[in-house]
Structures are given as structure tokens and as C-alpha cells.
Enzyme design. Sequence first.
Site, PDB file in Angstrom:
ATOM      1  N   ASN A  35       9.292   7.401  -9.413  1.00 45.92           N
ATOM      2  CA  ASN A  35      10.105   6.056  -8.548  1.00 45.92           C
ATOM      3  C   ASN A  35       8.692   5.390  -7.915  1.00 45.92           C
ATOM      4  OD1 ASN A  35      11.785   4.908  -6.486  1.00 45.92           O
ATOM      5  ND2 ASN A  35       9.741   4.990  -4.908  1.00 45.92           N
ATOM      6  N   THR A  68       0.733  -1.329   0.266  1.00 45.71           N
ATOM      7  CA  THR A  68       0.207   0.052   0.417  1.00 45.71           C
ATOM      8  C   THR A  68       1.028   1.238   0.366  1.00 45.71           C
ATOM      9  OG1 THR A  68      -0.104   0.030   2.893  1.00 45.71           O
ATOM     10  CG2 THR A  68      -1.668  -1.162   0.908  1.00 45.71           C
ATOM     11  N   SER A  69       1.966   1.404  -0.070  1.00 43.37           N
ATOM     12  CA  SER A  69       2.981   2.361  -0.032  1.00 43.37           C
ATOM     13  C   SER A  69       3.204   2.826  -1.210  1.00 43.37           C
ATOM     14  CB  SER A  69       4.309   1.460   0.577  1.00 43.37           C
ATOM     15  OG  SER A  69       5.057   2.852   0.123  1.00 43.37           O
ATOM     16  N   CYS A  70       3.410   3.709  -1.418  1.00 45.02           N
ATOM     17  CA  CYS A  70       4.164   4.552  -2.294  1.00 45.02           C
ATOM     18  C   CYS A  70       5.543   4.775  -3.161  1.00 45.02           C
ATOM     19  CB  CYS A  70       3.269   6.440  -2.594  1.00 45.02           C
ATOM     20  SG  CYS A  70       1.867   6.414  -2.444  1.00 45.02           S
ATOM     21  N   ILE A  71       6.046   4.187  -2.636  1.00 43.81           N
ATOM     22  CA  ILE A  71       7.687   4.548  -2.324  1.00 43.81           C
ATOM     23  C   ILE A  71       8.178   3.585  -1.952  1.00 43.81           C
ATOM     24  CG2 ILE A  71       9.947   5.996  -1.256  1.00 43.81           C
ATOM     25  CD1 ILE A  71       7.721   7.895   0.330  1.00 43.81           C
TER      26      ILE A  71
END
Lengths: 103, 167
Positions: free
Chosen positions: B32, A100-103
Site C-alpha cells: 500500500n 507522517t502516516s504509513c497508511i
Amino acid sequence: MAVKTIAGVEVKVTDDGYLEDMTQWNKEIANEIAKELNIELTDKHFEVLNYLREKTIAKEALTIRSVGKSGIVDIKQLYELFPKGPLKFSSKIAGIPKPTSCI
Amino acid sequence: METKEKKPLEKVCIICAKGNLEDVYASLVMANGAVMEGIETNLFFTFFGLEGITKKSMNHLHTATTGNPAMKMPGGLPFPTMLGGLPGVESAVSSMMRKQMDELGMPPVDEFLEMITAGGGTIYACRLAVDMFKLTKADLSEEVKDIITIGEFYELCDGDRTQIIFT
């Protein structure tokens, strides 16, 4: 949600093919999911997979940055192990939920 | 007959033309994110966006405390424009914002650039803007592959599943 037979085991998977229940996971299942993604798993892959599973059990948010700082692989190696999906594919193979992370 | 076939993105070319903290990070997060999805990624810095790849400034980017109507005080009250103009305020607010981003696990700019190139993304600087700001390749992050013209940038944007994103 659907039921799918992976490596001879009936497992519950999401529409995207992620395991619903991470306790149903085993090495054979990992190998079979990896094969679908054209990845041949090595010991190094399993080190990453186990790390991801431990962090998921500990309810820690996963990012490629945190994996890169795990001491197991750096980010470049992570991309080499799981091309075009360093977090997405590794999570899928590790039997944990879609990141669920964007990074 | 209507076709329903999905056509996933194959390439994104992202242009960062502004040097505010939030504008540079918007470009970095999008770049990214694309790399992580296996999308071929070119990131092009131009004009004030160059702040984001200039060694001296990249880890000290500011957010504007004047002329920024979305700026709020801690607690949610509007941030008075007059206050934003006082010496040191922009610096303090910006460092507070960088600290909050760090707590969310967002990397500093230099590390973010490394993450993008580690995954195969490519970073370019704009020839015209580099000349205008009297910079050289040595002033820029090691992650910058080349200084190129806008024409060369467009050449990189070929392919029918390519999108150009201007932030």
C-alpha cells in the site's frame, strides 16, 4: 527551509516544497502548486483539500483510509484526483505538512 | 566522474509467503505504501501467505504465541512459551492484536486489499500453492486478479528500477 514565491506571494516552504505555515495558503497558491504536479484543480479537489485542512487544524492524523471514509471521495476517486500521490500531493496542494502516516 | 543522480523506484514486486498476522500485514503495508508513492506494485501470495487472501481466513489471521521469542505479556514481561500453547491463548492474543491495530487505524485485511487495488496495485496468487492447498479462484478475495505461475510473476518484474521484496 526556503522562501518561495508562489502565485505572487512569498511563502515559507520546506525542502520538499510543503508550506511551513498553512495559514499562508490560498486558492491561487493551491492552483500553482497543483500545476507543478500536473494536476488541474476542480471543485472536487477543493472539497478534499478543505477536508484535509480541517482535519489538520483539528490535529487528526490523516490517512487515505480516513479520506476514503470522509464521504467526499472513495479511495479510488482520491487516486484519480491526485494520481501517484493521493496523500502526498493532496497535502502539498492543501498547504499542510507532509503526511507522517504509513497508511 | 561519480554520478549522483537519484534513480527512484518504479516498480516493486512483493512476495508474501507466510500467513502470520504480522507477515501478511508487513506485505500489505509495504504494498500500500508503494502504491501511495506512485510506484507500480505487484503483490504475490504464495504458500501459507495465501491465508491472507483466502476469504474464509483473511480477517482472522493469527500471530504465533509459541516459537515467537518477541512475544510479550501486556506490561512487557516475556510471554511464557508454555502458556502460548494452551487452547484458546493464540486466538485471544491474536484478536487482541487485531483490536490494537484497528485502534491505530489499520484496516482489516479485506479492506487493505481493496485499498491497494483502488490505487492501481495488482494482487496475484501462486498457482502451485493454490493447487497444493486445493483452493480455487472462488475461495480467494475478489481483489485477486489472477492465479499465476512463478515464471509469470518474474515476467511482471521487468524493468531496471524494479525491486523484488520477499517478506
